[in-house]
Design an enzyme around this catalytic site. Structure first.
Site, short mmCIF file in Angstrom:
data_model
loop_
_atom_site.label_atom_id
_atom_site.label_comp_id
_atom_site.label_asym_id
_atom_site.label_seq_id
_atom_site.Cartn_x
_atom_site.Cartn_y
_atom_site.Cartn_z
N CYS A 192 -3.18 7.75 -4.94
CA CYS A 192 -4.58 8.01 -4.62
C CYS A 192 -4.79 9.23 -3.74
CB CYS A 192 -5.23 6.78 -3.99
SG CYS A 192 -4.49 6.34 -2.40
N HIS A 238 2.52 -12.63 -22.29
CA HIS A 238 1.88 -11.72 -23.24
C HIS A 238 0.48 -12.20 -23.61
CE1 HIS A 238 5.97 -9.96 -24.08
NE2 HIS A 238 5.22 -8.99 -23.63
C1 PEP Z 1 -3.93 9.50 1.57
O1 PEP Z 1 -3.45 9.50 2.69
O2 PEP Z 1 -3.43 10.10 0.61
C2 PEP Z 1 -5.18 8.79 1.27
C3 PEP Z 1 -5.63 8.67 0.06
O3 PEP Z 1 -5.87 8.25 2.31
P1 PEP Z 1 -6.79 9.11 3.24
O4 PEP Z 1 -6.98 10.41 2.55
O5 PEP Z 1 -8.03 8.36 3.42
O6 PEP Z 1 -5.96 9.20 4.44
#
Ligand code: PEP
Ligand code: MG
Length: 574
Positions: A488, A191
């Site tokens: 992502c 912590h």
């Molecule tokens: C994905 O595959 O979601 C990603 C973020 O990578 P890229 O779009 O570069 O394949």
């Protein structure tokens, strides 16, 4: 100069004279100005008298209850208070070393304890515990005499060295005055470590014996980013680190001023938003749009430029580019996805692809000294891929060390973008430092759809139950192993999908910079506590269309009608 390596638990650099804290027992050491030595001695004598009075009182009470053996024990402590090796010795330390009284008492007591250690007689050895008790009492009475906050008298810009540092003590310290800390014990998940990160206090923990290797006043560098401390650096080294600290502080200040921070739901749940970028120059755009860091730097784009072969083969060029990711964007962390196999093969020419991979890894390790740098392994299909990269990283680190170059600490993450990775997420979670779910690919490989071919587009459904189950499986595996996880893929920019993902437990997303402001705004209208139920219900439905309809309904309206996100498909590349 001596260098010790521990666990960097909070980024940044601090340089300054050491102030010590031995929490076991809690003692701080600072220098008393010559004109206050007499006051300090008076304080010490008063504390001794107060301690004596208390011990007499305790003895008298015990007497009434006829606990003679205990009474003797306290009488012995009273005698010790007059022992020349104890308080008199402490007075001497105040006079000769300008030590504060608390420290002097602790040192005198430690000296006496060492004497007891030497003796054979078990009865006398037991007296050691009593010494510690007595020393604690005197120090307590010193504190009571002067109700000042911890480290009130410490000079500004000091760094703290401690055997251990509890969160409650850490929370009490004025970190504007003390610039960083190093401890013998502790790890990243402590912590205290978490507190250090949220307060932006550079810190290295788990150094085993740093408290035994420094003295109060020694100049110490605490480099939380590189997980190391430098004891008594040369003036040139110290100046170099002071420069680094200045740049780091300037970065923090700019970040605070710009109001860059996580998105927050109506009920206060923080969602971290990072940016996906393809060009180094885009870090500035990411910042302007409010990204906290770079969640995905698609490094293979470096290999799409005209000077790709030169970049691929040049460690120095790459180090320069990766450093700019921090310098230009002021990101608090940067995740570099390694070159993909196909991109490398295209530019390799006469070079061996393996050699080019090593060039990149060495460059990333060298740039890692500038901030928190994460390596993301693309298209991991199983744990073997991760092990291969780990082995190469270890090899590259060793090569740099042989050359005398510094290799920073990096976290190594797995990109989950094919079903085999999602299905083995529990296994991967044991060996990955973090996950990043790439739904752009996960969707196409799960559904046999295509993210680029118009013919396959109709099948491309991010809200398909199969995709959602895989995502849930990854989130659950990550949570079960305490592995940080981000998403992502561009799915994170979809205003219908993001509430569902938050409901499934996702707390970090990375997206194209243009989508960040509206996503933040959208998240600010959600109530996280309600989304778990929404997600559960959505997960019980049979088709993407049903799920979409339900979500639009549950959210009161289709948020897509109201929000126009910055190009939702931008950045959906290979
Ligand atoms: C994905 O595959 O979601 C990603 C973020 O990578 P890229 O779009 O570069 O394949
Ligand atoms: Mg991908």
């Amino acid at each position: 100069m001596r260098r010790l390596t521990g666990t960097g638990v909070s980024h940044g650099v601090a340089v300054g004279p050491v102030v010590m804290l031995m929490q076991n027992p809690l003692v701080i050491r600072f220098a008393i100005p010559p004109d206050r030595i007499d006051d300090e001695l008076t304080r010490l004598r008063d504390a001794r008298e107060r301690s004596k009075r208390q011990l007499h009182e305790i003895g008298a009470r015990l007497n009434q209850r006829a606990r003679a053996e205990l009474r003797y024990l306290f009488e012995a402590q009273i005698l010790m208070l007059d022992d020349p090796l104890f308080v008199n010795r402490a007075e001497e330390l105040v006079r000769s070393e300008h030590a504060n009284a608390e420290w002097a008492v602790w040192r005198a007591c430690a000296g006496l304890a060492a004497v007891f250690d030497e003796v054979e007689d078990p009865y006398l050895r037991e007296r050691k515990g009593e010494m510690a008790d007595l020393s604690g009492r005197v120090r307590m009475n010193l504190r009571r005499a002067r109700e000042s906050a911890l480290f009130d008298d410490v000079e500004e810009g000091a760094v703290l060295v401690a055997d251990q540092l509890s969160p409650s003590i850490a929370a009490q310290i004025d970190w504007t005055k003390i610039h960083g800390f190093a401890t013998d014990t502790g790890s990243r998940t402590d912590h205290t470590a978490i507190l250090a990160r949220s307060l932006h206090v550079p810190a290295v923990m788990g150094l085993l014996d740093v408290s035994g290797q420094v003295s109060p006043g020694t100049t110490l560098v605490v480099d939380g980013t590189m997980s190391e401390v430098l004891i008594a650096p040369s003036p040139a080294e110290a100046a170099d680190y002071r420069g680094r600290r200045q740049r780091w502080v300037a970065m923090q200040t700019r970040r605070e001023r710009q109001g860059v921070g996580p998105a927050r739901t109506l009920d206060g749940v923080e969602i971290r938003i990072d940016a996906n970028i393809e060009r180094v120059a885009d870090v500035e755009v990411a910042r302007q749009q409010g990204a906290q860091g770079i969640g995905l730097f698609r490094s293979e784009f470096l290999l799409a430029s005209a000077d790709a072969p030169a970049i691929a083969a040049s460690e120095a060029l790459q180090v320069e580019l990766y450093r700019q990711l921090f310098d230009r964007g002021r990101a608090d962390s940067v995740t570099i996805r390694l070159f993909t196999a196909s991109a490398l093969e295209e530019v390799a020419g006469d070079h061996d692809v393996g050699d080019l991979r090593r060039v990149q890894l060495r460059a990333v390790l060298r740039a890692a000294g500038d901030g928190q740098l994460n390596i993301l392994v693309p298209t991991v299909s199983g744990v073997g891929d991760l092990r291969d990269v780990r082995a190469m990283i270890a090899e590259s680190r060793a090569a740099l060390e042989r050359r005398g170059d510094r290799a920073g600490q990096v976290a190594i993450g797995a990109m989950i973008e094919v079903p085999s990775a999602a299905l083995t997420a529990d296994v991967l979670a044991r060996e990955a430092d973090f996950f990043s779910i790439g739904t752009n690919d996960l969707v196409q490989y799960t559904l046999g759809a295509s993210r680029t071919e118009p013919r396959g587009a109709a099948l491309y459904e991010p809200l398909h139950p199969a995709v959602l189950r895989l995502i849930r499986q990854v989130l659950d595996a990550a949570a079960g192993s305490n592995v940080p996880v981000a998403l992502c893929g561009e799915m994170a920019t979809d205003p219908v999908a993001i509430p569902l993902l938050i409901g499934l437990g996702l707390r970090t997303v990375s997206m194209n910079p243009a989508a960040i402001p509206t996503t933040k705004q959208l998240i600010g209208q959600l109530r996280a506590s309600e989304l778990r139920e929404v997600a559960d219900r959505a997960m019980s439905l049979a088709t993407a269309a049903e799920i979409e309809e339900y979500l639009a309904d549950a959210l009161g309206r289709d948020p897509r009608d109201e929000l126009t996100l910055g190009s939702a498909t931008e950045g959906a590349t290979t």
